[in-house]
Scaffold this motif. Sequence first.
Motif, PDB file in Angstrom:
ATOM      1  N   UNK A 137      -2.883   5.549  -3.797  1.00 21.95           N
ATOM      2  CA  UNK A 137      -2.252   4.322  -3.267  1.00 21.95           C
ATOM      3  C   UNK A 137      -3.275   3.432  -2.556  1.00 21.95           C
ATOM      4  N   UNK A 138      -4.230   4.055  -1.850  1.00 18.63           N
ATOM      5  CA  UNK A 138      -5.172   3.239  -1.063  1.00 18.63           C
ATOM      6  C   UNK A 138      -5.999   2.313  -1.951  1.00 18.63           C
ATOM      7  N   UNK A 139      -6.483   2.825  -3.079  1.00 18.37           N
ATOM      8  CA  UNK A 139      -7.302   1.963  -3.941  1.00 18.37           C
ATOM      9  C   UNK A 139      -6.431   0.914  -4.633  1.00 18.37           C
ATOM     10  N   UNK A 140      -5.178   1.269  -4.885  1.00 14.58           N
ATOM     11  CA  UNK A 140      -4.236   0.315  -5.488  1.00 14.58           C
ATOM     12  C   UNK A 140      -3.976  -0.850  -4.524  1.00 14.58           C
ATOM     13  N   UNK A 141      -3.741  -0.504  -3.258  1.00 14.55           N
ATOM     14  CA  UNK A 141      -3.411  -1.536  -2.262  1.00 14.55           C
ATOM     15  C   UNK A 141      -4.591  -2.473  -2.014  1.00 14.55           C
ATOM     16  N   UNK A 142      -5.804  -1.929  -2.003  1.00 17.84           N
ATOM     17  CA  UNK A 142      -6.964  -2.793  -1.744  1.00 17.84           C
ATOM     18  C   UNK A 142      -7.155  -3.760  -2.924  1.00 17.84           C
ATOM     19  N   UNK A 143      -6.854  -3.279  -4.119  1.00 18.27           N
ATOM     20  CA  UNK A 143      -6.969  -4.161  -5.286  1.00 18.27           C
ATOM     21  C   UNK A 143      -5.936  -5.292  -5.211  1.00 18.27           C
TER      22      UNK A 143
END
Length: 489
Positions: free
Chosen positions: A309-315
Motif C-alpha cells: 500500500x505504501x508504494x501505491x499511495x506515494x505513486x
Amino acid sequence: MENSQNRILIKHGKIVNVDSVVDGDVYIEGGVIKQVGSNLTVPGGTRIIDARGKYVIPGGIDPHTHLEFQFMDAVTVDDFYRGTKAAIAGGTTMIIDFAVPKKGQSLLEIYQKYRKLADGKVCCDYGLHVGVTWWSDKVREEMELLCKHHGINSFKTFMAYKDFFMVDDSELFEIFKRCKELGAVALVHAENGSIIAKKAQQLLAAGITGPEGHQLSRPEPIEAEAVGRACIIANQVNCPLYVVHIMSKPAADALAHARSIASATGGSPVFGETLAAALGSDGKQCLHRCWYHAAAHIVSPPLSPDVTAKSYLIRLLAEDKLQLVGSDNCTFSEDQKALGEDDFTKIPNGVNGVEDRMSVVWEKGVHSGVMDVRRFVAVTSTNAAKIFNVYPKKGCIAVGSDADIVVWDPVKTRVISAKTHHQAVEFNIFEGMECHGVPEYVIVNGRVCVDAGVLKAVQGFGKFVPTPVYSEYVYEKVKQAKVIMLQRS
Ligand code: URP
Ligand code: ZN
Ligand code: ZN
C-alpha cells in the motif's frame, strides 16, 4: 531580534516552488521574503547562509496534528510546545491542529480552549480546524461565528468513533451544506463506524482482545465505502470535500474515482490526504509480538495490512490522485496505550509523524525517484496553503511571503529514532529508517530555528494564523462546477 539577525541572505541554492526550480538567492528581512533573484544588493551585516548544492523550499505545512488532544480517556503527550518544536526539527513551519468538541459542547468554547492552550506555547505558526460532532441550530450559528470572526475555514466531521464523535448521513448532509453556505472546506474522517462497532463486538466475544483486533474490525472496504459515501453526500450539496488520512488502496482508489467524476461532470472538488505513517509503515506492525510495539501502531483508519500500500499511495500522490501528506500526529505514551491492554477498542488511537513527515515523503517519494522536488513541495506545503487559504503568505518562496523556509540537504542522511527525536512520546513508528534528505536550516518567520542542523526553536514564537473562507483555489472549482451545471440544464 537584533537587526543583523533580522536580515538573512540564502545564497546559491536551488529555489523550489510547485512550478519551478531556479538557481538563485533569497533575501529575508523582518520575517518576510524581500528579494528573490541573483546578485542581490543587501545591507551590510546581513547573515549569509550558503545553500550551494541544497534546495531552498517553502517550510512544510502539516495540515493534520492533534497536540494536547483529549481523546479516548487520554491526552496526547506532545503538547503545543513539544509538538511544534519537533515539527521545526523536521522542516515543518506551520501546523493545523483540530479543536474537537464533545457531542453537545459549544464549538466556540472548544475553539477558545485550543487558542488558550496553543498561544504562548507554539514555536511555529498554527491554524485550527474545528470538529463538528453533533448538529443543532446553535452549531449552525457557531460555525458562522467561527468563520466570520475567528479565522476558521474548515470543519472536520467523523464517520467513525460511534457514540462520541460520529455523525450520521443526515447530519453530514447538514454540516456539508453549512460549509458550502459559509465558503468553508468540509473535512471528513471516512470509515463506517456502525459496522466497525458491530465487528469489534463480534471479535471481543470471540476472545480476540489484542491490537490485531483493531485491524480486523476495520477491513479496507469499510474505509473505501465511507470515502465514496462522503463524496456523494458532499456532491449533493455542492460542497468541497477534503478526506483526511486515507490509509488503504481501496480508499485511495475511491477518492481518485470521486475526483475524476467531479472533474468530468463539473461536481464540487474533492481532495485527499494520506499520512506519513501510511507511506512509511504498514499494518504488519500491529501483529508484532511486543504488545506495546503493536499498540503504538494503532491508528484509525488502520495501517494497511497490505505491505504494498505504501508504494501505491506515494505513486497516487505523485500523480495528483492524492494531494497532501499530513502526520495525524496523535501520540500516546506506553501507559496510555495500556488502557486497552484487555480490550483493543480502548487503545487510544494515534501515531507520531509531525517531526518525520517531510523526511519520510522525501525518502519514499523523491529519493526513490517516484516524485520530483516540485511535487514534494506541493504535497508537503503548497497544496495545504492553497486549500486552507493562506497562500501565498505560506507555501511558496516569493517576494512578500512569510520567511518560512527550509534549506534542504538532499545528500545528507539521518536515521530516525525515538532516542534522538524531539517529541515527548517514547516510541517512533519509523524507528531505524534511514532517510536521505535533511533540513539543514529551518527559518521560521525569519528566525533561524534549525541552524546548521542545531535546533533552536523558541517557545511562544509562533502565532495563530487565521484561515479565511472562500479559498480561491477551492471555490473557483465550485464556481466552475456551477457554470457547467447551468450550461447542461
Ligand atoms: O487514530 C487517529 N487517527 N487518531 C486521531 C484522531 C483522528 O481520527 O484523526
Ligand atoms: Zn480522524
Ligand atoms: Zn486526526
